[in-house]
Design a protein around this motif. Structure first.
Motif, PDB file in Angstrom:
ATOM      1  N   GLY A   8      80.638  68.025  28.725  1.00 53.17           N
ATOM      2  CA  GLY A   8      80.808  69.000  26.881  1.00 53.17           C
ATOM      3  C   GLY A   8      79.856  69.572  26.349  1.00 53.17           C
ATOM      4  N   VAL A   9      78.863  70.203  26.944  1.00 52.72           N
ATOM      5  CA  VAL A   9      77.878  71.126  26.688  1.00 52.72           C
ATOM      6  C   VAL A   9      78.290  72.255  26.871  1.00 52.72           C
ATOM      7  CG1 VAL A   9      75.553  72.260  27.298  1.00 52.72           C
ATOM      8  CG2 VAL A   9      76.316  69.207  28.004  1.00 52.72           C
ATOM      9  N   LEU A  10      79.019  72.818  28.017  1.00 50.07           N
ATOM     10  CA  LEU A  10      79.506  74.101  27.522  1.00 50.07           C
ATOM     11  C   LEU A  10      80.079  74.892  26.276  1.00 50.07           C
ATOM     12  CD1 LEU A  10      79.996  76.552  29.015  1.00 50.07           C
ATOM     13  CD2 LEU A  10      82.369  75.823  30.452  1.00 50.07           C
ATOM     14  N   ALA A  11      81.156  73.785  25.745  1.00 46.62           N
ATOM     15  CA  ALA A  11      81.790  74.439  24.774  1.00 46.62           C
ATOM     16  C   ALA A  11      81.034  74.147  23.521  1.00 46.62           C
ATOM     17  CB  ALA A  11      82.735  73.283  24.873  1.00 46.62           C
ATOM     18  N   GLU A  12      79.817  73.614  23.610  1.00 47.36           N
ATOM     19  CA  GLU A  12      79.164  72.953  22.323  1.00 47.36           C
ATOM     20  C   GLU A  12      78.024  74.084  22.536  1.00 47.36           C
ATOM     21  OE1 GLU A  12      77.076  72.430  19.026  1.00 47.36           O
ATOM     22  OE2 GLU A  12      78.756  71.360  19.865  1.00 47.36           O
ATOM     23  N   ARG A  13      77.415  74.709  23.617  1.00 43.62           N
ATOM     24  CA  ARG A  13      76.683  76.156  23.400  1.00 43.62           C
ATOM     25  C   ARG A  13      77.417  77.235  23.334  1.00 43.62           C
ATOM     26  NH1 ARG A  13      72.882  76.585  28.672  1.00 43.62           N
ATOM     27  NH2 ARG A  13      71.239  75.172  27.917  1.00 43.62           N
ATOM     28  N   ARG A  14      78.256  77.525  23.779  1.00 41.93           N
ATOM     29  CA  ARG A  14      79.913  78.668  22.977  1.00 41.93           C
ATOM     30  C   ARG A  14      79.968  78.555  21.210  1.00 41.93           C
ATOM     31  NH1 ARG A  14      84.065  79.087  28.399  1.00 41.93           N
ATOM     32  NH2 ARG A  14      82.069  80.188  30.144  1.00 41.93           N
ATOM     33  N   ARG A  15      79.873  77.504  21.278  1.00 42.11           N
ATOM     34  CA  ARG A  15      80.685  77.655  19.561  1.00 42.11           C
ATOM     35  C   ARG A  15      78.926  77.588  18.581  1.00 42.11           C
ATOM     36  NH1 ARG A  15      82.905  72.870  20.726  1.00 42.11           N
ATOM     37  NH2 ARG A  15      81.066  71.373  20.426  1.00 42.11           N
ATOM     38  N   LYS A  16      77.647  77.438  19.578  1.00 46.95           N
ATOM     39  CA  LYS A  16      76.537  77.623  18.782  1.00 46.95           C
ATOM     40  C   LYS A  16      76.739  79.548  18.708  1.00 46.95           C
ATOM     41  CE  LYS A  16      73.837  73.995  18.729  1.00 46.95           C
ATOM     42  NZ  LYS A  16      72.396  73.250  19.691  1.00 46.95           N
TER      43      LYS A  16
END
Length: 322
Positions: free
Chosen positions: A257-265
């Motif tokens: 789930g790191v990819l989605a979080e990085r893209r949100r940031k």
């Protein structure tokens, strides 16, 4: 510049037409009044490309490595976009655009889009327009977008906030290990590549990097540990190992789930930048305004402190209609 037919341009870009992609990025770079319409039209088509940032000191072979990665990804059948961010002339605002020249071998490939962008004085190794240009390439169907930053050393850590995966390139015999620690680059790298690994000192550079990455690390089981990969990009050696490391990092991010979080940031940073820029422009419009002049006079006379004056000015700007 004549008004563009944005829906037509976006449709053409989605079909992979280079001229349409070029025109859209030009609208981004020129901060066109149509930029809002462009971004609104592109939004539903974004979020598919793996955005990879490449950074490192001058002379480590960023352009050569980028070109080698393009070759590897094209061999795998993927469409590739490249944003090569070049230093700007402080006088003309123009860029040398040498990266475009060094990647000339891909110029005739319809599956590759290369764009050089000038920093125009923007610190952090990236052009201010880079995030929106990445959106254009993403929406245009690129599977991978490579963002190569200006080789300016310690200010390049901004790439970490703009990419899904950050690649830090180093070379033996350049003191890069110590420099990387000073620059904070060790904290932002997801994959480290020791390029020009056929040179003396390559083994020592790899050992030093692995040692520094291990110092003080407190990773939980399953956390990503940045690999150190060797390459000789000029001969295409080790490039497949770099691609394998990039693919592993992408898979790890998706699984955790790191990819989605990085893209949100990243989206949050982009929204914040646009908002701050809009506020700065509105404050700039007040330079000849009586409110600013009156506040400045009161501060100069000691009747008001600058923080209170700034609060009053911001209140006036934010209450005004956009």
């Amino acid at each position: 510049m004549a008004t563009a037919d944005v829906p037509e341009l976006v449709a053409a870009a989605r079909q992979g037409r280079p001229r349409a992609v070029a025109r859209l990025i030009s609208l981004v770079e020129g901060a066109s009044p149509q930029l809002r319409e462009v971004m609104a039209a592109l939004a539903p088509h974004t979020g598919n490309a793996h955005v990879i940032g490449l950074t490192g000191s001058p002379g480590v072979g960023k352009s050569t490595s980028t070109s080698a990665l393009v070759t590897a990804y094209r061999r795998a059948g993927k469409r590739v976009g490249v944003l090569a961010v070049d230093p700007s002339s402080p006088f003309s605002g123009g860029a040398l655009l040498g990266d475009r020249v060094r990647m000339g071998e891909h110029a005739s490939d319809p599956g590759v889009y290369i764009r050089s962008m000038a920093t125009r004085g923007h610190l952090g190794g990236l052009s201010w327009a880079a995030p929106q240009a990445v959106r254009v390439l993403d929406a245009a169907g690129c599977d991978v977008v490579l963002v190569e930053t200006v080789g300016v050393g310690q200010s390049e850590v901004e790439i970490a906030s703009q990419a899904d995966t950050s690649v830090v390139l180093l070379a033996p015999g350049m003191g890069d290990g110590i420099q990387a620690a000073k620059a904070g680059i060790l904290e932002i790298g997801d994959v480290f590549v020791v390029n020009k690994a056929d040179r003396d000192g390559a083994d020592a550079t790899v050992r030093e990097l692995n040692h520094m990455l291990g110092l003080g690390e407190a990773r939980a089981p399953g956390d990503w540990r940045p690999p150190v990969v060797r390459s000789v990009a000029a001969r295409g050696e080790g490039v497949e190992d770099v691609v394998e490391a990039l693919e592993k990092h992408l898979a790890w991010m998706e699984e955790r789930g790191v990819l989605a979080e990085r893209r949100r940031k990243r989206a949050g940073h982009e929204v914040e930048t646009i908002a701050v820029t809009a506020l700065r422009e509105r404050i700039g419009d007040l330079r000849g305004d009586r409110r600013l002049g009156a506040l400045a006079g009161r501060v100069a006379a000691g009747e008001l402190d600058p923080y209170a004056a700034a609060d009053e000015l911001v209140a006036g700007v934010t209450d005004a209609p956009p």
